[in-house]
Write a protein that holds these residues in place. Sequence first.
Motif, PDB file in Angstrom:
ATOM      1  N   VAL A 118     -16.528 -47.216  -1.705  1.00 32.71           N
ATOM      2  CA  VAL A 118     -15.841 -45.975  -2.076  1.00 32.71           C
ATOM      3  C   VAL A 118     -14.926 -46.229  -3.271  1.00 32.71           C
ATOM      4  O   VAL A 118     -14.888 -45.430  -4.215  1.00 32.71           O
ATOM      5  CB  VAL A 118     -15.051 -45.405  -0.871  1.00 32.71           C
ATOM      6  CG1 VAL A 118     -14.175 -44.236  -1.303  1.00 32.71           C
ATOM      7  CG2 VAL A 118     -15.998 -44.965   0.234  1.00 32.71           C
ATOM      8  N   ASN A 119     -14.206 -47.333  -3.270  1.00 32.41           N
ATOM      9  CA  ASN A 119     -13.325 -47.674  -4.396  1.00 32.41           C
ATOM     10  C   ASN A 119     -14.104 -47.800  -5.695  1.00 32.41           C
ATOM     11  O   ASN A 119     -13.679 -47.294  -6.733  1.00 32.41           O
ATOM     12  CB  ASN A 119     -12.565 -48.977  -4.129  1.00 32.41           C
ATOM     13  CG  ASN A 119     -11.533 -48.836  -3.048  1.00 32.41           C
ATOM     14  OD1 ASN A 119     -11.157 -47.732  -2.679  1.00 32.41           O
ATOM     15  ND2 ASN A 119     -11.083 -49.957  -2.529  1.00 32.41           N
ATOM     16  N   LYS A 120     -15.256 -48.486  -5.651  1.00 27.18           N
ATOM     17  CA  LYS A 120     -16.073 -48.655  -6.853  1.00 27.18           C
ATOM     18  C   LYS A 120     -16.542 -47.306  -7.390  1.00 27.18           C
ATOM     19  O   LYS A 120     -16.581 -47.080  -8.592  1.00 27.18           O
ATOM     20  CB  LYS A 120     -17.285 -49.545  -6.564  1.00 27.18           C
ATOM     21  CG  LYS A 120     -16.936 -51.009  -6.430  1.00 27.18           C
ATOM     22  CD  LYS A 120     -18.180 -51.828  -6.162  1.00 27.18           C
ATOM     23  CE  LYS A 120     -17.846 -53.299  -6.037  1.00 27.18           C
ATOM     24  NZ  LYS A 120     -19.043 -54.109  -5.809  1.00 27.18           N
ATOM     25  N   TYR A 121     -16.900 -46.398  -6.496  1.00 25.15           N
ATOM     26  CA  TYR A 121     -17.330 -45.073  -6.924  1.00 25.15           C
ATOM     27  C   TYR A 121     -16.173 -44.315  -7.578  1.00 25.15           C
ATOM     28  O   TYR A 121     -16.312 -43.727  -8.647  1.00 25.15           O
ATOM     29  CB  TYR A 121     -17.876 -44.270  -5.744  1.00 25.15           C
ATOM     30  CG  TYR A 121     -18.184 -42.840  -6.119  1.00 25.15           C
ATOM     31  CD1 TYR A 121     -19.334 -42.530  -6.824  1.00 25.15           C
ATOM     32  CD2 TYR A 121     -17.302 -41.819  -5.807  1.00 25.15           C
ATOM     33  CE1 TYR A 121     -19.608 -41.232  -7.207  1.00 25.15           C
ATOM     34  CE2 TYR A 121     -17.563 -40.521  -6.175  1.00 25.15           C
ATOM     35  CZ  TYR A 121     -18.712 -40.229  -6.872  1.00 25.15           C
ATOM     36  OH  TYR A 121     -18.976 -38.948  -7.251  1.00 25.15           O
ATOM     37  N   LEU A 122     -15.017 -44.346  -6.927  1.00 24.78           N
ATOM     38  CA  LEU A 122     -13.889 -43.561  -7.409  1.00 24.78           C
ATOM     39  C   LEU A 122     -13.315 -44.079  -8.723  1.00 24.78           C
ATOM     40  O   LEU A 122     -12.829 -43.288  -9.535  1.00 24.78           O
ATOM     41  CB  LEU A 122     -12.796 -43.497  -6.343  1.00 24.78           C
ATOM     42  CG  LEU A 122     -13.182 -42.687  -5.101  1.00 24.78           C
ATOM     43  CD1 LEU A 122     -12.122 -42.824  -4.031  1.00 24.78           C
ATOM     44  CD2 LEU A 122     -13.398 -41.223  -5.444  1.00 24.78           C
ATOM     45  N   ILE A 123     -13.370 -45.386  -8.967  1.00 21.12           N
ATOM     46  CA  ILE A 123     -12.844 -45.898 -10.237  1.00 21.12           C
ATOM     47  C   ILE A 123     -13.909 -45.916 -11.336  1.00 21.12           C
ATOM     48  O   ILE A 123     -13.627 -46.252 -12.463  1.00 21.12           O
ATOM     49  CB  ILE A 123     -12.205 -47.301 -10.083  1.00 21.12           C
ATOM     50  CG1 ILE A 123     -13.226 -48.339  -9.628  1.00 21.12           C
ATOM     51  CG2 ILE A 123     -11.006 -47.253  -9.185  1.00 21.12           C
ATOM     52  CD1 ILE A 123     -12.702 -49.763  -9.648  1.00 21.12           C
ATOM     53  N   GLY A 124     -15.140 -45.565 -11.002  1.00 25.59           N
ATOM     54  CA  GLY A 124     -16.169 -45.376 -12.009  1.00 25.59           C
ATOM     55  C   GLY A 124     -17.087 -46.550 -12.259  1.00 25.59           C
ATOM     56  O   GLY A 124     -17.937 -46.468 -13.130  1.00 25.59           O
ATOM     57  N   THR A 125     -16.957 -47.652 -11.513  1.00 23.55           N
ATOM     58  CA  THR A 125     -17.867 -48.777 -11.752  1.00 23.55           C
ATOM     59  C   THR A 125     -19.202 -48.596 -11.041  1.00 23.55           C
ATOM     60  O   THR A 125     -20.157 -49.297 -11.337  1.00 23.55           O
ATOM     61  CB  THR A 125     -17.221 -50.113 -11.311  1.00 23.55           C
ATOM     62  OG1 THR A 125     -16.895 -50.037  -9.926  1.00 23.55           O
ATOM     63  CG2 THR A 125     -15.965 -50.402 -12.116  1.00 23.55           C
ATOM     64  N   LYS A 159     -14.694 -37.052  -8.786  1.00 27.09           N
ATOM     65  CA  LYS A 159     -13.737 -38.157  -8.751  1.00 27.09           C
ATOM     66  C   LYS A 159     -12.323 -37.684  -9.035  1.00 27.09           C
ATOM     67  O   LYS A 159     -11.386 -38.388  -8.782  1.00 27.09           O
ATOM     68  CB  LYS A 159     -14.106 -39.215  -9.781  1.00 27.09           C
ATOM     69  CG  LYS A 159     -15.408 -39.892  -9.505  1.00 27.09           C
ATOM     70  CD  LYS A 159     -15.578 -41.133 -10.315  1.00 27.09           C
ATOM     71  CE  LYS A 159     -15.274 -40.933 -11.767  1.00 27.09           C
ATOM     72  NZ  LYS A 159     -15.556 -42.101 -12.579  1.00 27.09           N
ATOM     73  N   LYS A 160     -12.181 -36.513  -9.575  1.00 29.78           N
ATOM     74  CA  LYS A 160     -10.869 -36.055 -10.006  1.00 29.78           C
ATOM     75  C   LYS A 160     -10.412 -34.886  -9.155  1.00 29.78           C
ATOM     76  O   LYS A 160     -11.160 -34.322  -8.394  1.00 29.78           O
ATOM     77  CB  LYS A 160     -10.919 -35.647 -11.484  1.00 29.78           C
ATOM     78  CG  LYS A 160     -11.299 -36.788 -12.395  1.00 29.78           C
ATOM     79  CD  LYS A 160     -11.371 -36.330 -13.815  1.00 29.78           C
ATOM     80  CE  LYS A 160     -11.777 -37.501 -14.712  1.00 29.78           C
ATOM     81  NZ  LYS A 160     -12.037 -37.095 -16.062  1.00 29.78           N
ATOM     82  N   GLY A 161      -9.148 -34.526  -9.338  1.00 29.36           N
ATOM     83  CA  GLY A 161      -8.606 -33.359  -8.677  1.00 29.36           C
ATOM     84  C   GLY A 161      -8.333 -33.583  -7.206  1.00 29.36           C
ATOM     85  O   GLY A 161      -8.235 -34.707  -6.721  1.00 29.36           O
ATOM     86  N   VAL A 162      -8.205 -32.482  -6.491  1.00 27.58           N
ATOM     87  CA  VAL A 162      -7.835 -32.516  -5.076  1.00 27.58           C
ATOM     88  C   VAL A 162      -8.863 -33.277  -4.242  1.00 27.58           C
ATOM     89  O   VAL A 162      -8.507 -34.058  -3.364  1.00 27.58           O
ATOM     90  CB  VAL A 162      -7.677 -31.071  -4.537  1.00 27.58           C
ATOM     91  CG1 VAL A 162      -7.411 -31.063  -3.054  1.00 27.58           C
ATOM     92  CG2 VAL A 162      -6.562 -30.353  -5.284  1.00 27.58           C
ATOM     93  N   THR A 163     -10.135 -33.096  -4.534  1.00 33.15           N
ATOM     94  CA  THR A 163     -11.174 -33.776  -3.760  1.00 33.15           C
ATOM     95  C   THR A 163     -11.064 -35.285  -3.890  1.00 33.15           C
ATOM     96  O   THR A 163     -11.079 -36.004  -2.890  1.00 33.15           O
ATOM     97  CB  THR A 163     -12.567 -33.305  -4.217  1.00 33.15           C
ATOM     98  OG1 THR A 163     -12.632 -31.894  -4.076  1.00 33.15           O
ATOM     99  CG2 THR A 163     -13.657 -33.945  -3.389  1.00 33.15           C
ATOM    100  N   TRP A 205      -9.266 -43.137   2.405  1.00 32.04           N
ATOM    101  CA  TRP A 205      -9.770 -44.510   2.472  1.00 32.04           C
ATOM    102  C   TRP A 205      -8.724 -45.537   2.052  1.00 32.04           C
ATOM    103  O   TRP A 205      -8.770 -46.678   2.519  1.00 32.04           O
ATOM    104  CB  TRP A 205     -11.047 -44.655   1.641  1.00 32.04           C
ATOM    105  CG  TRP A 205     -12.188 -43.940   2.277  1.00 32.04           C
ATOM    106  CD1 TRP A 205     -12.749 -42.772   1.872  1.00 32.04           C
ATOM    107  CD2 TRP A 205     -12.873 -44.317   3.468  1.00 32.04           C
ATOM    108  NE1 TRP A 205     -13.746 -42.404   2.729  1.00 32.04           N
ATOM    109  CE2 TRP A 205     -13.851 -43.338   3.728  1.00 32.04           C
ATOM    110  CE3 TRP A 205     -12.761 -45.384   4.353  1.00 32.04           C
ATOM    111  CZ2 TRP A 205     -14.705 -43.393   4.811  1.00 32.04           C
ATOM    112  CZ3 TRP A 205     -13.621 -45.443   5.444  1.00 32.04           C
ATOM    113  CH2 TRP A 205     -14.574 -44.452   5.652  1.00 32.04           C
ATOM    114  N   ALA A 206      -7.773 -45.161   1.214  1.00 27.05           N
ATOM    115  CA  ALA A 206      -6.639 -45.994   0.809  1.00 27.05           C
ATOM    116  C   ALA A 206      -7.025 -47.451   0.566  1.00 27.05           C
ATOM    117  O   ALA A 206      -6.391 -48.361   1.074  1.00 27.05           O
ATOM    118  CB  ALA A 206      -5.528 -45.899   1.856  1.00 27.05           C
ATOM    119  N   GLY A 207      -8.083 -47.672  -0.190  1.00 24.37           N
ATOM    120  CA  GLY A 207      -8.492 -49.027  -0.545  1.00 24.37           C
ATOM    121  C   GLY A 207      -9.168 -49.807   0.567  1.00 24.37           C
ATOM    122  O   GLY A 207      -9.372 -51.006   0.456  1.00 24.37           O
TER     123      GLY A 207
END
Length: 173
Positions: A120-127, A101-105, A113-115
């Motif tokens: 994908v958003n739920k995965y990236l923000i940790g929910t 979830k962090k760094g360049v990747t 995906w830009a929202g």
Amino acid sequence: MKLIIPLLDDNITLDTISKDAGFIDAYTWNKNEPYIDNCIFLMYDATIINNKTRIRDCVLYNSPNLYKKKYVTINGHYYSIYAMSITNPEIKEFLQGLRHKKGVTGERIMSFWAGKDKLVNKYLIGTLSSYACTGESVPEEDYQEPRSGGYLERKNPEGLTIGLRDSFCLYGL
């Protein structure tokens, strides 16, 4: 698979995987060619021909990660399958279920995906606790006699048979 697509090539955009570009789905393996490994298979409707499909074809055809492109017939319908080599170590880790979830990747995935995708958003923000890549295969293809020259035939609206060239990049846009 949505997390992996932006990592396949820097030139892949949302237009490359849009419905207008003929995008159907992405797969982790191909039961029709089980000897090909370490590839992600992008499947497109080969009967859709427009500017977005031409641009998509050029982007993927010129990708250094393109292993091969093949036309297949599945249930009587033509598809293009692009086998994209997995050279990025982060992709291999995603396939093993590891989180990035962090760094360049994470930044590449978020900017791609830009929202535009809630999962994908739920995965990236940790929910979302995990985002597993399923081991789905490209559907089984119909048997068809091989054609020479990279052409497929289809009927245009006037009923005339026309050829679909393997790559529009050879002729420009």
